[in-house]
Design an enzyme around this catalytic site. Structure first.
Site, PDB file in Angstrom:
ATOM      1  N   SER A  73       0.857  -1.188   0.000  1.00 29.68           N
ATOM      2  CA  SER A  73       0.000   0.000   0.000  1.00 29.68           C
ATOM      3  C   SER A  73       0.891   1.236   0.000  1.00 29.68           C
ATOM      4  O   SER A  73       2.072   1.161   0.353  1.00 29.68           O
ATOM      5  CB  SER A  73      -0.869  -0.014   1.264  1.00 29.68           C
ATOM      6  OG  SER A  73      -1.499   1.225   1.476  1.00 29.68           O
ATOM      7  N   TYR A  83      -2.125  -0.402  10.295  1.00 28.39           N
ATOM      8  CA  TYR A  83      -2.110  -0.829   8.892  1.00 28.39           C
ATOM      9  C   TYR A  83      -0.781  -0.462   8.241  1.00 28.39           C
ATOM     10  O   TYR A  83      -0.178  -1.269   7.525  1.00 28.39           O
ATOM     11  CB  TYR A  83      -3.273  -0.155   8.161  1.00 28.39           C
ATOM     12  CG  TYR A  83      -3.445  -0.549   6.718  1.00 28.39           C
ATOM     13  CD1 TYR A  83      -3.944  -1.804   6.377  1.00 28.39           C
ATOM     14  CD2 TYR A  83      -3.135   0.337   5.696  1.00 28.39           C
ATOM     15  CE1 TYR A  83      -4.134  -2.160   5.044  1.00 28.39           C
ATOM     16  CE2 TYR A  83      -3.319  -0.001   4.369  1.00 28.39           C
ATOM     17  CZ  TYR A  83      -3.816  -1.256   4.046  1.00 28.39           C
ATOM     18  OH  TYR A  83      -3.989  -1.601   2.721  1.00 28.39           O
TER      19      TYR A  83
END
Length: 253
Positions: free
Chosen positions: A146, A159
């Site tokens: 990501s 995350y």
């Protein structure tokens, strides 16, 4: 078919294939001749995806897989070998997000979940994919990280922690196995309109998120999958250890 996008006879395993990037990538690889083993913790969903792909005449097997469990990841690779004889492509796509919150409110249960699925799930997949690729003498692995894996992610610290770890696994694997003709790369998307985003952010939140990109919009899944195909292409033989941002210009700022 253009050789750059010809996957005829290639065997691919993809986690998290019941929706989002995994589903679309499976469909695109099948169109281009690949044989597939696809998995998801959502067994009903991944079986539906497999049925739709099989209806086109492609070879596909679907199975349940909790990537936080090593035995499930091992079974997925074993299924590919048993049915198709090899594993040419491994896509470690399964992942989870968490609700937006400041770092000091992140508790241990959130970190445990992120580590179990987003980190251990990638390592377990790589472990068994690499073992088979070493026997074959070649292979390509693509991990889904990501933008949160290559930059800070306000209100998404757990995350970001996990996705940074995916980058570490990717680069280390590329260094360790480059001599074995195993390519290992990662893709780092900005916010994209998959269920992972739409389930966490309403329309107003999505508008605010889009302002972070110079292109002033969120990504479309097909845009990310187009780059995934290029990175996995059998003609793309000298690219390894790379973590490619598909971000509407965010990383250029």
């Amino acid at each position: 078919m253009d050789p750059l996008l010809d996957f005829t006879g290639k065997v691919a395993v993809i986690t998290g294939a019941a929706q989002g990037f995994g589903q679309l990538l499976a469909q695109e690889l099948a169109k281009r001749g690949a044989k597939l083993v696809i998995s998801d913790i959502n067994k009903t969903g991944v079986l539906k995806v497999a049925d739709d792909i099989a209806a086109t005449g492609a070879s596909v097997i679907a199975m349940a897989c909790d990537v936080s469990k090593n035995d499930d990841c091992k079974a997925m690779v074993a299924t590919a070998i048993e049915n198709f004889g090899r594993v040419d492509i491994g896509v470690n796509n399964a992942g989870v997000a968490h609700e937006f919150m400041p770092l000091h409110e992140i508790d241990e249960s959130i970190m445990d979940s992120q580590f179990a699925i987003n980190v251990k799930g990638v390592q377990f997949g790589m472990r068994h994919q690499i073992q088979q690729m070493l026997q074959q003498g070649e292979g390509a692995i693509l991990n889904v990280s990501s933008m949160a894996g290559i930059s800070g992610a306000a209100r998404g610290s757990a995350y970001a922690m996990a996705k940074h770890a995916v980058i570490g696994l990717t680069k280390t694997g590329a260094v360790e196995y480059g001599r074995n003709n195993i390519r290992i790369n990662a893709i780092c998307p900005f916010f994209t309109l998959t269920p992972m985003v739409t389930n966490f952010a309403d329309q107003e939140q999505q508008k605010r998120m889009s302002k972070g990109a110079p292109m002033n919009r969120l990504g479309e899944p097909k845009e990310i999958v187009a780059m995934m195909l290029m990175m996995l292409s059998p003609a793309n033989t000298y690219m390894t250890g790379q973590c490619i941002a598909i971000d509407g210009g965010v990383s250029a700022q």
